[in-house]
Every structure is written in C-alpha cells, then in structure tokens.
Design an enzyme around this catalytic site. Structure first.
Site, PDB file in Angstrom:
ATOM      1  N   SER A  79       6.784   6.004 -13.781  1.00  0.00           N
ATOM      2  CA  SER A  79       5.375   6.263 -13.508  1.00  0.00           C
ATOM      3  C   SER A  79       5.009   7.738 -13.494  1.00  0.00           C
ATOM      4  CB  SER A  79       4.973   5.593 -12.195  1.00  0.00           C
ATOM      5  OG  SER A  79       5.884   5.886 -11.168  1.00  0.00           O
ATOM      6  N   HIS A 112       3.614  -0.025 -15.133  1.00  0.00           N
ATOM      7  CA  HIS A 112       2.906   0.804 -16.118  1.00  0.00           C
ATOM      8  C   HIS A 112       3.107   0.313 -17.549  1.00  0.00           C
ATOM      9  CE1 HIS A 112       1.229   4.022 -13.616  1.00  0.00           C
ATOM     10  NE2 HIS A 112       2.269   3.819 -12.828  1.00  0.00           N
ATOM     11  N   LYS A 128      -3.232  -1.782 -12.126  1.00  0.00           N
ATOM     12  CA  LYS A 128      -3.305  -0.664 -13.087  1.00  0.00           C
ATOM     13  C   LYS A 128      -4.096  -1.112 -14.320  1.00  0.00           C
ATOM     14  CE  LYS A 128       0.159   1.715 -10.697  1.00  0.00           C
ATOM     15  NZ  LYS A 128       1.500   1.533 -10.170  1.00  0.00           N
TER      16      LYS A 128
HETATM   17  C1  LIG Z   1       1.956   1.383  -8.798  1.00  0.00           C
HETATM   18  C2  LIG Z   1       3.329   0.870  -8.827  1.00  0.00           C
HETATM   19  C3  LIG Z   1       3.709  -0.155  -7.956  1.00  0.00           C
HETATM   20  C4  LIG Z   1       2.793  -0.692  -6.884  1.00  0.00           C
HETATM   21  O1  LIG Z   1       1.798  -1.501  -7.398  1.00  0.00           O
HETATM   22  P1  LIG Z   1       0.484  -1.788  -6.509  1.00  0.00           P
HETATM   23  O2  LIG Z   1      -0.090  -3.003  -7.133  1.00  0.00           O
HETATM   24  O3  LIG Z   1      -0.394  -0.595  -6.640  1.00  0.00           O
HETATM   25  O4  LIG Z   1       0.945  -2.028  -5.123  1.00  0.00           O
HETATM   26  C5  LIG Z   1       4.991  -0.629  -8.064  1.00  0.00           C
HETATM   27  N1  LIG Z   1       5.865  -0.143  -8.966  1.00  0.00           N
HETATM   28  C6  LIG Z   1       5.526   0.857  -9.820  1.00  0.00           C
HETATM   29  C7  LIG Z   1       6.524   1.358 -10.808  1.00  0.00           C
HETATM   30  C8  LIG Z   1       4.250   1.402  -9.766  1.00  0.00           C
HETATM   31  O5  LIG Z   1       3.920   2.389 -10.588  1.00  0.00           O
END
Ligand SMILES: *Cc1c(COP(=O)(O)O)cnc(C)c1O
Length: 393
Positions: free
Chosen positions: A181, A209, A240
């Site tokens: 990320s 992502h 996301k």
């Molecule tokens: C953003 C993210 C999460 C968490 O997801 P949310 O739905 O925002 O709780 C988990 N793992 C990775 C790699 C992320 O980038």
C-alpha cells in the site's frame, strides 16, 4: 491529580519529530476535488480509485437498501444480523473472485483480524512479508502463532525461512499484501504459491489495493496471475476502489463456513449495514459490466508518474496507480504537503513513520478515474513548483 499528563508530552514529541499529522476535515463528497475549510482542493490522496465513493447509481442503491432494510443490521451476524443483502453480496463477491465462497465483514482491517486467528494458533507458524499492512501484523499477533518475517519481495529469503522453520508449527501460513500500500509494488504471488505448495503452507493474500485495480475488470491480484484455484485465502476491502465500506474473506466453501463459526468480528461485532452492503453489490455489478473507469485510472496513473519523473521526482518502485513521491526526511515531507495545501490548493497527505520506515517519508499520490488530464497536469505542476521551492528537486 492529572494521570494523563504524559499525553501532552507525547504530542509535543510527535510535533518536534515532524510526525504529528494534521487531520483535515472534508466538507463534502470525495471527488477529483474536495472542499476543506471553504476551499476547493485538488484531491490527490484518497483511495477512491474508480470514483465509486460518489457514484450516483451506487448512492441510489444504498438509499434504496436503507428504505428496504433500515440503517442498522441490529445484531451480530450469528444472532440476528444476517440480512438478505449480505447473502447476495457474498455470492456476488465469490463469483467476481472466481472462488467457491466468501464471507463479508465490516471492514478490511476486521477481515484480517477475523481470519488469521481462525487459520492458525499457538501451535502453528506464520511466514509474514516484511512490509505487510498493520492489520495483518495485528492479526498475526492476535493468533499467537509463531511469526517469521521474510524480506520484502525476496523469494529466496522466504524459501530459506520455510526450510528452517516449516516444522516449527503444525500448520503453516504464508501471508502477504498483494499490492503494497505504501509503495505500489506487486507481490510475486505465483512464486509464493509455488513455495506454499512445496512446503505445505497455506497462502493468504490481502488484496486491498488490487481490487478494482488489477485483473480482468478489477477482479484483483489472484485473477491477474490466474491463480484462483491455488491461493487458499483472498482477503479484500470494499473501502478503496469499491468506494464504500466493508471487507471480505474468500476461499473454499468450508473455509468460509468455519469463518462464520469461529471468527470473532462475525460473532462479536454487529453486521455491516444494509446501505453499505448494497453500495458494494452495485459497485461490483458496475465493474463487471464496464471497465472504462479502470482504464481511465491506469491512464491517469501513467500520466502522473511520467510527469513527476520528468520533473525530477523519485516515484519509487510502484507498478500500480499508487504513486509515492519519495522525500525521505519527515519534516521536509510535512513541509511539502503543507506548501501544496496552502499555496497550490493540492490535497496530498504526508506519510511518515510509523506508517513507513524512518527516513523513507513520502507523499503518496492516488490518482483516480474521476481526474481529468488537466487535473493530473495541475498536480504535477504544483509538485514541480513546490519541490523546487523546498529544494527537493
Ligand atoms: C486499507 C487496507 C486494509 C484495511 O481495509 P479497511 O477496509 O480500510 O479496514 C487492509 N489491508 C491493506 C493492505 C490495506 O491497504
């Protein structure tokens, strides 16, 4: 008596170290621009990859679901909180991911926290990528399994770790981010899968992502590498590219079944709201039909990276739309972000320790399908000017 007096000192330390992050309040929807304190700023740092967070068809689906089901699920999934829209969504996610089944959670972080402790316990061993997301790190800790960290993208280090430690536990799990990320590079999942098969270790990928970004119509990293029959657990988020809220675990029918019996956020935290579930369902249906937002996202990502590189910035090792502008020094990164915000009306949040390692501070830019070519060029131009003013380029 003030027993929390130490907090003020802690905050002062953060400020002195350039690690105190300003929390900006946004006064409207997520789009190519956002409104903050009455100003319109070019939005370059939200994860709204496809523009789905403010898509009218998706909003309509959420509103209709609220009319049908109300706002709250009312209970945990296992008592009285499983509503029809959850079941529909779980079926859709499984199909989209070419997996047998899926179970939906209230967020991606929670999906990781849910799944890892079900898969492994204190008798077992986890091989965890060095740059894994904080939610994986916490999930592994919570599982009490023995944790072996392998070097970032280093398959010979993973194999060495497996050789030396596979027998340290009954079951073994290799766990990795799909797309990292903070850097935007992509895990070598085919090689990881082969090592999993060779050493009898389950393979778990966090595709937060990758969803809506990689693979056919945004099906994600497992589809991108054609591994759907070989990866044991695919975890993802709906917050996301999918634009809403929630997370999921997909895998075999049995795996999903055991998650519903054992995972704690399923049993002890109230279910995802109907509005969110409906929004996610609609977003996936749109994505399956039409990949033009996906193509636009990649076009914008290429334009942004090329522009920044031409201006003299180091954009790291990204292979995806995630575009880090590497600065290094924490304070300088905050200064750059502040100057972009104040003078150039560009909203681009700084990323500093402990989110990334000390001395690798950066601004992580997230292009979106809702940006126009002009928006991207304006961002590049602002970075070039601000970067020169601060002596970064
Ligand atoms: C953003 C993210 C999460 C968490 O997801 P949310 O739905 O925002 O709780 C988990 N793992 C990775 C790699 C992320 O980038």
């Amino acid at each position: 008596m003030n027993r929390t007096g130490w907090v003020a000192e802690e905050i002062e330390n953060l400020k002195n170290q350039g690690r105190y992050i300003p929390i900006r309040q946004i006064d409207g929807p997520q789009g190519s621009t956002v409104t903050i304190s009455g100003r319109s700023l070019l939005n370059m740092c939200s994860n709204n990859y496809l523009g789905f967070a403010n898509n009218s068809e998706i909003k309509e689906a959420a509103i209709n679901a609220i009319r049908t089901y109300g706002v709250g699920a009312g209970a945990v999934r296992s008592i009285a909180g499983t509503i029809k829209i959850h079941t529909e969504l779980e079926k859709e996610v499984a199909e989209f991911k070419h997996m047998e089944g899926s179970v939906v959670y209230q967020g991606g972080l929670l999906a990781n926290i849910a799944a890892v402790p079900v898969l492994v316990g204190k008798e077992d061993v986890v091989f965890s990528e060095e740059l894994n997301h904080a939610s994986i790190i916490d999930a592994v800790r919570l599982s009490s399994a023995k944790r072996i960290v392998f070097k970032h993208m280093d398959m010979s280090d993973l194999e060495r770790a497996l050789k030396e430690n596979r027998n340290a536990g009954k079951k073994a799990l290799i766990i990795t981010d799909g797309v990292f990320s903070m850097d935007g590079d992509i895990a070598p999942l085919p090689e990881i899968t082969e090592l999993g098969e060779k050493y009898d270790a389950m393979v778990y990928v966090d595709d937060a992502h990758g969803e809506g970004v990689l693979g056919d119509h945004g099906r994600g990293i497992v589809d991108h590498f054609h591994l759907s029959q070989r990866v044991d657990v695919e975890m993802g988020t709906f917050s996301k590219a999918i634009g809403s809220m929630g997370g999921f675990i997909s895998g075999s029918r049995d795996l999903v079944d055991i998650m519903k019996q054992r995972s704690r956020p399923f049993l002890f935290s109230s279910a995802l709201n109907a509005g969110d579930a409906a929004a996610v369902l609609k977003a996936i249906q749109i994505l399956k039909k039409d990949d033009t937002p996906l193509k636009k996202l990649w076009h914008n990502a290429d334009r942004l990276k090329q522009g920044l590189q031409k201006a003299g910035f180091d954009t790291g090792r990204s292979k995806t739309p995630i575009t880090p502008v590497m600065v290094g020094n924490e304070k300088k990164t905050l200064d750059l972000s502040g100057l972009l915000y104040e003078k150039y009306s560009v909203f681009a949040s700084p990323i500093v320790y402990p989110t990334v390692a000390q001395g690798t501070a950066r601004i992580r830019l997230m292009p979106s399908a809702v940006h126009s070519d002009d928006d991207i060029d304006r961002a590049v131009d602002a970075f070039e000017k601000a970067g020169k003013e601060l002596g970064i380029i």
